[in-house]
Each structure stands twice: as C-alpha cells, then as structure tokens.
Design a protein around this motif. Structure first.
Motif, PDB file in Angstrom:
ATOM      1  N   THR A  44       1.157  -1.197   0.335  1.00 21.40           N
ATOM      2  CA  THR A  44      -0.101  -0.111  -0.078  1.00 21.40           C
ATOM      3  C   THR A  44       0.397   1.164   0.243  1.00 21.40           C
ATOM      4  N   PRO A  45       1.180   2.381  -0.631  1.00 24.49           N
ATOM      5  CA  PRO A  45      -0.115   1.813  -2.528  1.00 24.49           C
ATOM      6  C   PRO A  45       0.450   0.846  -2.783  1.00 24.49           C
ATOM      7  N   LYS A  46      -0.397   0.148  -3.744  1.00 27.07           N
ATOM      8  CA  LYS A  46      -0.456  -1.371  -4.745  1.00 27.07           C
ATOM      9  C   LYS A  46       0.543  -0.808  -5.878  1.00 27.07           C
ATOM     10  N   THR A 145       3.207   3.537 -11.800  1.00 25.81           N
ATOM     11  CA  THR A 145       2.626   5.269 -10.319  1.00 25.81           C
ATOM     12  C   THR A 145       3.393   4.656  -9.286  1.00 25.81           C
ATOM     13  N   THR A 146       3.794   3.513  -9.077  1.00 27.10           N
ATOM     14  CA  THR A 146       4.184   3.329  -7.652  1.00 27.10           C
ATOM     15  C   THR A 146       5.578   2.505  -8.175  1.00 27.10           C
ATOM     16  N   PHE A 199       6.087   2.757   2.528  1.00 20.87           N
ATOM     17  CA  PHE A 199       4.454   1.639   2.560  1.00 20.87           C
ATOM     18  C   PHE A 199       3.496   1.928   3.741  1.00 20.87           C
TER      19      PHE A 199
END
Length: 219
Positions: A44-46, A145-146, A199
């Motif tokens: 998290t974020p995924k 994005t991550t 995270f």
C-alpha cells in the motif's frame, strides 16, 4: 464388596491402559524437504504484480504425541519476494528475491489408514532475511505509478506470520513420503510503516508446494 469393587476398577483401568498402548504409540520422525514457492507482497500503495517463483529446502522433525495430533518443526532456506507487471510496457522486467532462514512450528493434525494419511499443518512462522537480489532492465525508466520500492532495500530483516495447509502422506517400508501445499501470510512488514514512511503496508504472501521424506526413529 469394597475389595471386589476396587478390584474391578483396577482391572478396568489396566485394560484401558493396555488398550491405549496397543492402539497408539508416540512416534518421532526426522527428514528433509524440497519445494517450489510462489510469492508476492501486499503493498500500500498498490504495486501491480505477478507471482515470483523461488525454491525452498530444509530439515523437518515431527513428533506425533497423540492419536491424530502431533507437533512439527522445520528449519528451512526459502526464497520469496515479488515480481512486477508492466501491462503498458511488457518489455520491462523487475523482481526482488529475498532469501530467508525460517523456522515454522506446526500443530500436525492427521487422519487416515495405516499406509495413507491426510493431514493439515497449522502454526506460526518466524524468519530472518539473509540477503536480497534484484533483477531489472528498467534503467532510469519509471513505468508504474509506484516505483519507490525499486531503490529501497528492505528495512526489516525479521519476518513473522501464520502458515499452514493440507497434505498427503504415504508410508512405505523405507520411510514416509509427503506432498504438501502451504500458504503463508506475513503479519509484519518488510518496510518501515510509520505515517512518514512510503509504504503503510508491505507484507509477504507465499504459496508453496513441498515434497518431504521422513524416517521414523521410534514408535
């Protein structure tokens, strides 16, 4: 009358004890295992992922203390981590393999006949990360994005959680052969998870299939 009563009770207890001894005897068995792991990390974020394939091997000791119930402990070397997916850029690859030394302790529940038994192992597991390895062709690209995890070694080497699964045991004259499926869910995170950290969650999930050979030492 009292003597007859006490004599009858003593006879019943002796018969029950002898019957119990005949129907079940504690058993200690030791051996080795080898298997394949399929792992990912709940971020998290995924982070978009597939399953990372690795390997596990170790030693096992099992003590069946009661009929249908026993204890099992293992010391294993296991590979786990994550493998990312890039749907818009399938030419990219990124994976992180973390090698652990782990110690699971199970309640072993079994049932079946003399030569074939079904069983379930359930219990906690602790592990310690020995080292980690990254395979990537991303270079300076940031296709998801991550992407912070790409440059971050894990913060927490100590791993802990719950695991278990079903299995089949075949008993032969040269030892016991076991085939088992297992699922592990980490209760701890691999990265720091305070409010200021990147995270809030980074817990491992591992599926594994194992073959185990056990040699009974005594019954």
């Amino acid at each position: 009358m009292k003597r007859r009563f006490y004599g009858s009770m003593a006879g019943i207890l002796l018969t029950a004890t002898l019957f119990s001894q005949e129907t079940f005897k504690p058993e200690l068995a030791v051996g080795a295992s080898f298997g394949t792991t399929f792992s990912s990390v709940s971020f998290t974020p995924k982070v978009q992922q597939g399953m990372l394939m690795g390997y596990t091997a170790g030693v096992t000791a099992r003590y069946n203390t009661e009929k249908n119930v026993g204890l099992q402990a293992e010391l294993n070397y296991v590979q786990q981590g994550w493998k990312e997916q890039f749907d818009l850029n399938p030419e990219f690859t990124y994976s992180r393999t973390i090698n652990y030394l782990e110690l699971p302790v199970f309640t072993h529940i079994y049932f079946g006949g003399k030569n074939a038994k079904f069983y379930i192992n359930l219990g906690p597991k602790i592990g310690y990360a020995l080292n980690e390895k990254t395979e990537s062709n991303l270079g300076d690209a940031t296709p998801n994005t991550t992407n912070d995890q790409h440059d971050m070694p894990i913060d927490k080497k100590f791993d802990w959680g719950l695991c278990g699964g079903p299995g089949l045991e075949i008993r032969t004259g040269v030892g016991y052969f076991l085939l088992e499926g297992r699922y592990y869910y980490a209760l701890g995170d691999m990265y720091n998870s305070k409010k200021a950290d990147i995270f809030p969650k980074s817990s491992a999930q591992v599926l594994s299939v194992k073959l185990t050979y056990l040699l009974p030492l005594f019954k």
